[in-house]
Design an enzyme around this catalytic site. Structure first.
Site, PDB file in Angstrom:
ATOM      1  CB  SER A  20      20.099  22.610  53.972  1.00 23.10           C
ATOM      2  OG  SER A  20      20.075  21.361  54.725  1.00 23.10           O
ATOM      3  CE  LYS A  44      21.074  18.240  59.548  1.00 20.30           C
ATOM      4  NZ  LYS A  44      22.014  18.994  59.485  1.00 20.30           N
ATOM      5  N   GLY A  45      19.724  18.222  55.518  1.00 19.58           N
ATOM      6  CA  GLY A  45      20.234  17.006  54.732  1.00 19.58           C
ATOM      7  C   GLY A  45      19.704  15.695  55.157  1.00 19.58           C
ATOM      8  CG  ASN A  98      20.887  19.399  51.968  1.00 17.57           C
ATOM      9  OD1 ASN A  98      21.421  18.552  52.557  1.00 17.57           O
ATOM     10  ND2 ASN A  98      21.484  20.353  51.335  1.00 17.57           N
ATOM     11  CG  ASN A 126      25.192  18.305  51.820  1.00 16.77           C
ATOM     12  OD1 ASN A 126      26.313  18.758  51.529  1.00 16.77           O
ATOM     13  ND2 ASN A 126      24.863  18.294  53.238  1.00 16.77           N
ATOM     14  CB  CYS A 129      28.000  17.549  54.985  1.00 13.19           C
ATOM     15  SG  CYS A 129      28.012  17.657  56.740  1.00 13.19           S
ATOM     16  N   GLY A 245      26.884  33.667  55.547  1.00 16.12           N
ATOM     17  CA  GLY A 245      26.867  34.870  56.400  1.00 16.12           C
ATOM     18  C   GLY A 245      26.205  36.126  56.036  1.00 16.12           C
ATOM     19  N   GLY A 266      20.791  31.228  56.867  1.00 19.11           N
ATOM     20  CA  GLY A 266      21.057  30.051  57.656  1.00 19.11           C
ATOM     21  C   GLY A 266      21.413  30.641  59.139  1.00 19.11           C
TER      22      GLY A 266
HETATM   23  C1  LIG Z   1      23.519  23.890  62.374  1.00 23.20           C
HETATM   24  C2  LIG Z   1      23.668  23.654  60.897  1.00 23.20           C
HETATM   25  C3  LIG Z   1      23.239  22.717  60.164  1.00 23.20           C
HETATM   26  C4  LIG Z   1      23.549  22.547  58.831  1.00 23.20           C
HETATM   27  N1  LIG Z   1      23.066  21.386  58.200  1.00 23.20           N
HETATM   28  C5  LIG Z   1      23.053  21.367  56.624  1.00 23.20           C
HETATM   29  C6  LIG Z   1      22.691  20.427  55.863  1.00 23.20           C
HETATM   30  O1  LIG Z   1      22.113  19.281  56.517  1.00 23.20           O
HETATM   31  N2  LIG Z   1      22.856  20.425  54.497  1.00 23.20           N
HETATM   32  C7  LIG Z   1      23.617  21.501  53.999  1.00 23.20           C
HETATM   33  O2  LIG Z   1      23.884  21.373  52.644  1.00 23.20           O
HETATM   34  N3  LIG Z   1      24.056  22.433  54.659  1.00 23.20           N
HETATM   35  C8  LIG Z   1      23.885  22.358  56.138  1.00 23.20           C
HETATM   36  N4  LIG Z   1      24.384  23.626  56.905  1.00 23.20           N
HETATM   37  C9  LIG Z   1      24.991  24.651  55.868  1.00 23.20           C
HETATM   38  C10 LIG Z   1      23.930  25.792  55.855  1.00 23.20           C
HETATM   39  O3  LIG Z   1      22.787  25.491  55.032  1.00 23.20           O
HETATM   40  C11 LIG Z   1      24.848  27.067  55.059  1.00 23.20           C
HETATM   41  O4  LIG Z   1      25.008  26.774  53.714  1.00 23.20           O
HETATM   42  C12 LIG Z   1      26.111  27.508  55.938  1.00 23.20           C
HETATM   43  O5  LIG Z   1      25.688  27.734  57.225  1.00 23.20           O
HETATM   44  C13 LIG Z   1      26.386  29.030  55.583  1.00 23.20           C
HETATM   45  O6  LIG Z   1      25.543  29.921  55.587  1.00 23.20           O
HETATM   46  P1  LIG Z   1      24.907  30.758  56.851  1.00 23.20           P
HETATM   47  O7  LIG Z   1      26.469  31.555  57.201  1.00 23.20           O
HETATM   48  O8  LIG Z   1      23.950  31.795  56.422  1.00 23.20           O
HETATM   49  O9  LIG Z   1      24.542  30.027  57.763  1.00 23.20           O
HETATM   50  C14 LIG Z   1      24.252  23.734  58.057  1.00 23.20           C
HETATM   51  C15 LIG Z   1      24.619  24.841  58.863  1.00 23.20           C
HETATM   52  C16 LIG Z   1      24.323  24.868  60.283  1.00 23.20           C
HETATM   53  C17 LIG Z   1      24.778  25.978  60.976  1.00 23.20           C
END
Ligand SMILES: Cc1cc2nc3c(=O)[nH]c(=O)nc-3n(C[C@H](O)[C@H](O)[C@H](O)COP(=O)(O)O)c2cc1C
Length: 304
Positions: A20, A44-45, A98, A126, A129, A245, A266
């Site tokens: 998300s 997106k959330g 989300n 979610n 956040c 990660g 992500g």
């Molecule tokens: C720019 C950005 C926006 C994000 N927006 C949301 C969101 O709207 N809702 C949510 O649950 N997680 C959100 N996340 C978290 C990601 O879904 C994910 O859980 C987090 O980045 C860890 O995974 P990654 O290391 O693979 O990015 C966001 C992350 C990033 C980098």
């Protein structure tokens, strides 16, 4: 060899799910990579009303990761239903929504609007956040609040219901148990880790929100440790989507061995549009080399 995974009623041909907030509203991704190679997308959330998000600066690069404080900028549930769901009805892969809110009533209102509509594969609540003033992480850090939210959300939700957990609490496993007790179909972990960066010339915090959420390779060991604990507490049958990660197929394999039924990607996708397909390919290459026919053969193998 097959990489199919089953998350309760949700059947995916790959364990790789776009996280998300990092893949927009999914359909845009069709221009960037072969979307048939991944399992699903989480958009997106989404909140009841449209939100502009936080002021700039909202994103900063860090060693081995990134900080973001986007603050749930989104088009709101009504526009999502009108503009995005018709596209998802024709999209090749399932899209989950989300859902975020500042109180239980907002979460429940959004979930009940989405539950009535064909074209949405599931809900990810979610409660994690770290970048908004009210709601979200408050629920994710408090097992009793999380439980009540899921109890009320479950009553109006006919779709698969997953809950996205925060690592920014010492009670991750307690929150996971509480939401599963109330009928969540699974948990997703982890959301970003609270962090901060400094603009030393300006003598101020780099992000306008001061703190943000750290993602990318820097958080992988943290995510694995939480996944390990939550898998031990929930037992072998619970559905857990792991992430944080992941940037290669072998990273994904580590999560699957630690207890993830599926994985989210992500930041790696923000860095390179090729990442999701490379991760899927990396999983297949590992399975081929090791003579693994089905991912269930290695799922949770490190849990004794
Ligand atoms: C720019 C950005 C926006 C994000 N927006 C949301 C969101 O709207 N809702 C949510 O649950 N997680 C959100 N996340 C978290 C990601 O879904 C994910 O859980 C987090 O980045 C860890 O995974 P990654 O290391 O693979 O990015 C966001 C992350 C990033 C980098």
């Amino acid at each position: 060899m097959n990489t199919d995974v089953t998350l309760k009623t949700l059947k995916l041909t790959s364990p790789v799910i776009l996280a998300s907030g990092t893949c927009g509203y999914a359909v845009e991704c069709a221009d960037l990579f072969d979307v048939s190679r991944v399992g699903a997308f989480i958009c997106k959330g989404t909140t009841l009303e449209e939100r502009e998000g936080n002021a700039q600066v909202r994103i900063a690069e860090t060693a081995s990761g990134m900080l973001n404080a986007v603050g749930l900028e989104n088009i709101g549930v009504e526009r999502l239903i009108k503009e995005k769901v018709p596209l998802w009805q024709k999209f090749v892969k399932p899209v989950l929504v989300n859902v975020a809110g500042s109180d239980i009533a907002e979460y429940v209102a959004v979930v009940s609007k989405l539950s009535q509509i064909w074209g949405i594969a599931g809900i990810e609540l979610n409660i994690s956040c770290p970048n908004v003033k009210a709601g979200c992480i408050e629920f994710g850090s408090n097992p009793a609040m999380a439980k009540e939210l899921v109890r009320q959300g479950r009553m109006v939700c006919t779709l698969p219901l997953f809950v996205k957990l925060t690592p920014n609490t010492s009670l991750v496993a307690e929150v996971a148990s509480a939401v599963m007790d109330e009928g969540a179909d699974g948990v997703c972990l982890i959301n970003t880790v609270r962090g901060m960066a400094i603009d030393i010339k300006g003598r101020k915090a780099l992000l306008a929100n001061v703190t943000g959420g750290l993602s990318g390779p820097a958080i992988k060991p943290i995510a694995l440790a939480h996944l390990y604990k939550v898998r031990q507490v929930l037992g072998k049958e619970a559905i857990i989507v792991g992430g944080g990660g992941i940037s290669s197929g072998l990273d994904a394999i580590e999560f699957i061995m630690t207890g993830a039924n599926a994985v989210t990607v992500g930041t790696a996708f923000i860095q390179s549009p090729r990442a999701p397909v490379e991760i899927q390919q990396g999983i297949e290459d590992f399975m081929h080399k090791e003579g693994i026919k089905n991912l269930s053969e290695i799922q949770s193998v490190i849990i004794k």
